[in-house]
Design an enzyme around this catalytic site. Sequence first.
Site, PDB file in Angstrom:
ATOM      1  N   LYS A 157      23.579  52.231   4.694  1.00 10.42           N
ATOM      2  CA  LYS A 157      22.138  52.048   4.509  1.00 10.42           C
ATOM      3  C   LYS A 157      21.399  53.263   3.996  1.00 10.42           C
ATOM      4  O   LYS A 157      20.730  53.205   2.965  1.00 10.42           O
ATOM      5  CB  LYS A 157      21.518  51.536   5.805  1.00 10.42           C
ATOM      6  CG  LYS A 157      21.999  50.141   6.056  1.00 10.42           C
ATOM      7  CD  LYS A 157      21.638  49.564   7.375  1.00 10.42           C
ATOM      8  CE  LYS A 157      22.523  48.368   7.594  1.00 10.42           C
ATOM      9  NZ  LYS A 157      23.972  48.737   7.704  1.00 10.42           N
ATOM     10  N   ASN A 164      26.901  40.936  12.790  1.00 12.08           N
ATOM     11  CA  ASN A 164      27.716  41.299  11.614  1.00 12.08           C
ATOM     12  C   ASN A 164      27.341  40.486  10.378  1.00 12.08           C
ATOM     13  O   ASN A 164      27.205  41.022   9.287  1.00 12.08           O
ATOM     14  CB  ASN A 164      29.210  41.128  11.926  1.00 12.08           C
ATOM     15  CG  ASN A 164      29.665  42.060  13.023  1.00 12.08           C
ATOM     16  OD1 ASN A 164      28.912  42.948  13.429  1.00 12.08           O
ATOM     17  ND2 ASN A 164      30.868  41.860  13.520  1.00 12.08           N
ATOM     18  N   GLU A 198      13.544  68.167 -15.352  1.00 10.11           N
ATOM     19  CA  GLU A 198      14.599  68.886 -14.624  1.00 10.11           C
ATOM     20  C   GLU A 198      14.926  68.187 -13.310  1.00 10.11           C
ATOM     21  O   GLU A 198      16.095  68.073 -12.917  1.00 10.11           O
ATOM     22  CB  GLU A 198      14.174  70.340 -14.366  1.00 10.11           C
ATOM     23  CG  GLU A 198      14.181  71.186 -15.629  1.00 10.11           C
ATOM     24  CD  GLU A 198      13.516  72.545 -15.461  1.00 10.11           C
ATOM     25  OE1 GLU A 198      13.547  73.332 -16.406  1.00 10.11           O
ATOM     26  OE2 GLU A 198      12.942  72.822 -14.376  1.00 10.11           O
ATOM     27  N   LYS A 250       3.425  80.039 -18.854  1.00 11.29           N
ATOM     28  CA  LYS A 250       4.471  79.028 -18.714  1.00 11.29           C
ATOM     29  C   LYS A 250       3.940  77.601 -18.553  1.00 11.29           C
ATOM     30  O   LYS A 250       2.944  77.357 -17.906  1.00 11.29           O
ATOM     31  CB  LYS A 250       5.348  79.342 -17.475  1.00 11.29           C
ATOM     32  CG  LYS A 250       6.184  80.592 -17.609  1.00 11.29           C
ATOM     33  CD  LYS A 250       7.350  80.450 -18.576  1.00 11.29           C
ATOM     34  CE  LYS A 250       8.452  79.594 -18.038  1.00 11.29           C
ATOM     35  NZ  LYS A 250       9.313  80.243 -17.074  1.00 11.29           N
ATOM     36  N   SER A 307      20.361  52.551  14.539  1.00 12.22           N
ATOM     37  CA  SER A 307      20.076  52.485  13.096  1.00 12.22           C
ATOM     38  C   SER A 307      18.627  52.074  12.851  1.00 12.22           C
ATOM     39  O   SER A 307      18.201  51.977  11.699  1.00 12.22           O
ATOM     40  CB  SER A 307      21.034  51.506  12.405  1.00 12.22           C
ATOM     41  OG  SER A 307      21.010  50.245  13.037  1.00 12.22           O
ATOM     42  N   SER A 343       3.691  78.189 -13.749  1.00 11.88           N
ATOM     43  CA  SER A 343       4.381  79.206 -12.952  1.00 11.88           C
ATOM     44  C   SER A 343       3.344  79.958 -12.129  1.00 11.88           C
ATOM     45  O   SER A 343       2.217  80.162 -12.574  1.00 11.88           O
ATOM     46  CB  SER A 343       5.112  80.175 -13.883  1.00 11.88           C
ATOM     47  OG  SER A 343       5.308  81.408 -13.236  1.00 11.88           O
ATOM     48  N   TYR A 369      34.549  43.707  10.342  1.00 11.42           N
ATOM     49  CA  TYR A 369      33.442  44.653  10.466  1.00 11.42           C
ATOM     50  C   TYR A 369      33.867  45.898  11.232  1.00 11.42           C
ATOM     51  O   TYR A 369      34.601  45.828  12.210  1.00 11.42           O
ATOM     52  CB  TYR A 369      32.253  43.998  11.200  1.00 11.42           C
ATOM     53  CG  TYR A 369      31.114  44.985  11.413  1.00 11.42           C
ATOM     54  CD1 TYR A 369      30.195  45.240  10.404  1.00 11.42           C
ATOM     55  CD2 TYR A 369      30.999  45.695  12.605  1.00 11.42           C
ATOM     56  CE1 TYR A 369      29.184  46.167  10.578  1.00 11.42           C
ATOM     57  CE2 TYR A 369      29.991  46.622  12.791  1.00 11.42           C
ATOM     58  CZ  TYR A 369      29.081  46.858  11.782  1.00 11.42           C
ATOM     59  OH  TYR A 369      28.092  47.783  11.937  1.00 11.42           O
ATOM     60  N   THR A 381      26.081  67.340 -33.695  1.00 12.57           N
ATOM     61  CA  THR A 381      27.360  67.225 -32.994  1.00 12.57           C
ATOM     62  C   THR A 381      27.690  68.643 -32.581  1.00 12.57           C
ATOM     63  O   THR A 381      27.344  69.592 -33.308  1.00 12.57           O
ATOM     64  CB  THR A 381      28.491  66.671 -33.895  1.00 12.57           C
ATOM     65  OG1 THR A 381      28.705  67.585 -34.960  1.00 12.57           O
ATOM     66  CG2 THR A 381      28.154  65.293 -34.467  1.00 12.57           C
TER      67      THR A 381
HETATM   68  N1  ARG Z   1      23.354  48.414  12.652  1.00 17.62           N
HETATM   69  C1  ARG Z   1      24.560  47.742  12.402  1.00 17.62           C
HETATM   70  C2  ARG Z   1      24.996  48.004  10.973  1.00 17.62           C
HETATM   71  O1  ARG Z   1      24.216  48.472  10.246  1.00 17.62           O
HETATM   72  C3  ARG Z   1      24.386  46.282  12.612  1.00 17.62           C
HETATM   73  C4  ARG Z   1      25.627  45.531  12.910  1.00 17.62           C
HETATM   74  C5  ARG Z   1      26.076  45.830  14.271  1.00 17.62           C
HETATM   75  N2  ARG Z   1      27.226  45.095  14.627  1.00 17.62           N
HETATM   76  C6  ARG Z   1      28.064  45.496  15.597  1.00 17.62           C
HETATM   77  N3  ARG Z   1      29.081  44.774  15.834  1.00 17.62           N
HETATM   78  N4  ARG Z   1      27.808  46.566  16.284  1.00 17.62           N
HETATM   79  O2  ARG Z   1      26.109  47.787  10.568  1.00 17.62           O
END
Ligand code: ARG
Length: 460
Positions: free
Chosen positions: A324, A109, A289, A282, A22, A276, A316, A154
């Site tokens: 994200k 976590n 938009e 134009k 990530s 355009s 978790y 309306t």
């Molecule tokens: N990159 C992970 C996330 O966004 C971080 C947490 C990772 N935790 C784990 N137990 N692998 O959730």
Amino acid sequence: MKLWGGRFTKETNQLVHNFNESLSFDQKFYRQDIEGSIAHVTMLAKQGILSREDKEAIVCGLKGILKDIEEGKLDIGPGAEDIHSFIEETLTERIGEAGKRLHTGRSRNDQVALDMKLYTRDQVRELDGLLYRLLKELLTLMEEHIHTYMPGFTHMQKAQPITLAHHLGAYYEMFSRDRGRLHDLYQRMNYCPLGSGALAGTTYPLDREYTAELLGFYGPTLNSMDSVADRDYLLELLSAMSMISMHLSRFCEELIIWNSNEYRFVELDDSYSTGSSIMPQKKNPDIAELIRGKTGRVYGAFVSLLTTMKGLPLAYNKDMQEDKELAFDAIDTVKGCILLFTGMISTVSFNRDVMEKSAKNGFTNATDAADYLVNHGVPFRDAHGIVGKLVLFCLEKGISLDDMSLEEFKAISPVFEEDIYQAISMKTCVEKRMTIGAPGEEAMRKVIGIYKKALEEKPL
Ligand code: ARG
């Protein structure tokens, strides 16, 4: 180097690493990750879990990393799994043994739950500030256009005359409710998950109240499993941002219609329009938009994350990493849209004459003609029928009610007298509507005063 290599005998498959990592997107909150770690070790040292020297070394190391990233001296390279590993590894490389103690009493976590919350909290503040500036802009325009008459619609049919100030005021209401939603969710989300560990808290004597205080939270979260598994605040934000986008999109839709060759109520500034490649005449409302179009993306993020969360058992699960990119994209999109919209609306020119003429030519004063009859003793249902006949007559002759002669009025109903002209003039139609919330000047000025007062309170 992996944070969890000890139990493994084989290297991770490269495709697995690429799929799992990530870092490519969570590096966005490097600052919050460092801020959280500094608070964590400060608390650990206060509790005697970490020595003062180790704490000093870690804080100094983390500040150095922050400075180097910000000055472009430290590249967040692709090797690490996520931003948490990257910073911890870099710290250990730089300060040695002490760096390895940073993660005491913490899991990724609760760490990621904290980082995402800190990041989101900053963004909620930014969004609130952007909406605040948009409201100020709208208020300025409202004050300028208390007497700019236009048709209210309306069913996209001209209905009754209003003013531009009144129309803009409707959007003012929408965007202030949007701010209200941001304020509400801010109140609910501002509790600190750090110290929840992987899911079950820790055996170290952490002072979670202290960490929460250091990071500007109202207090610690109260259930460690929920703390690491909760993404409600993100969903609330995505929902609030979906509403903001919907409101911007409706406003853009109107500007696009008003800017069309047929309407000509407004002319978008050259600096907020595009041309355009083939048709030299134009001038296109691309920005309006695009803002309207980007709404789909924001709704998409909301529905995606809702769907991702719906089947997750406590606590978790890695599925939550999907929060994200969705949230980041939606936040950046909405911030961009508010900013661009504010610029566009503050530079647009309103064609007052066209608007007023359009209101005049659309029988928007028909209700007031009926009210005139009612005030002269005619039952409303009959009055409605009589004015219907007047409209038919005008449509046939291609004129508006104001253009009829008194004889023509009288031929349809003898109740009409000379004062009908004043009763159905644009000015009367608007100014007579004086109850709070209506477009008449008196009501409008009252409301503008209330808005002004509300804006004295600064954004989050
Ligand atoms: N990159 C992970 C996330 O966004 C971080 C947490 C990772 N935790 C784990 N137990 N692998 O959730």
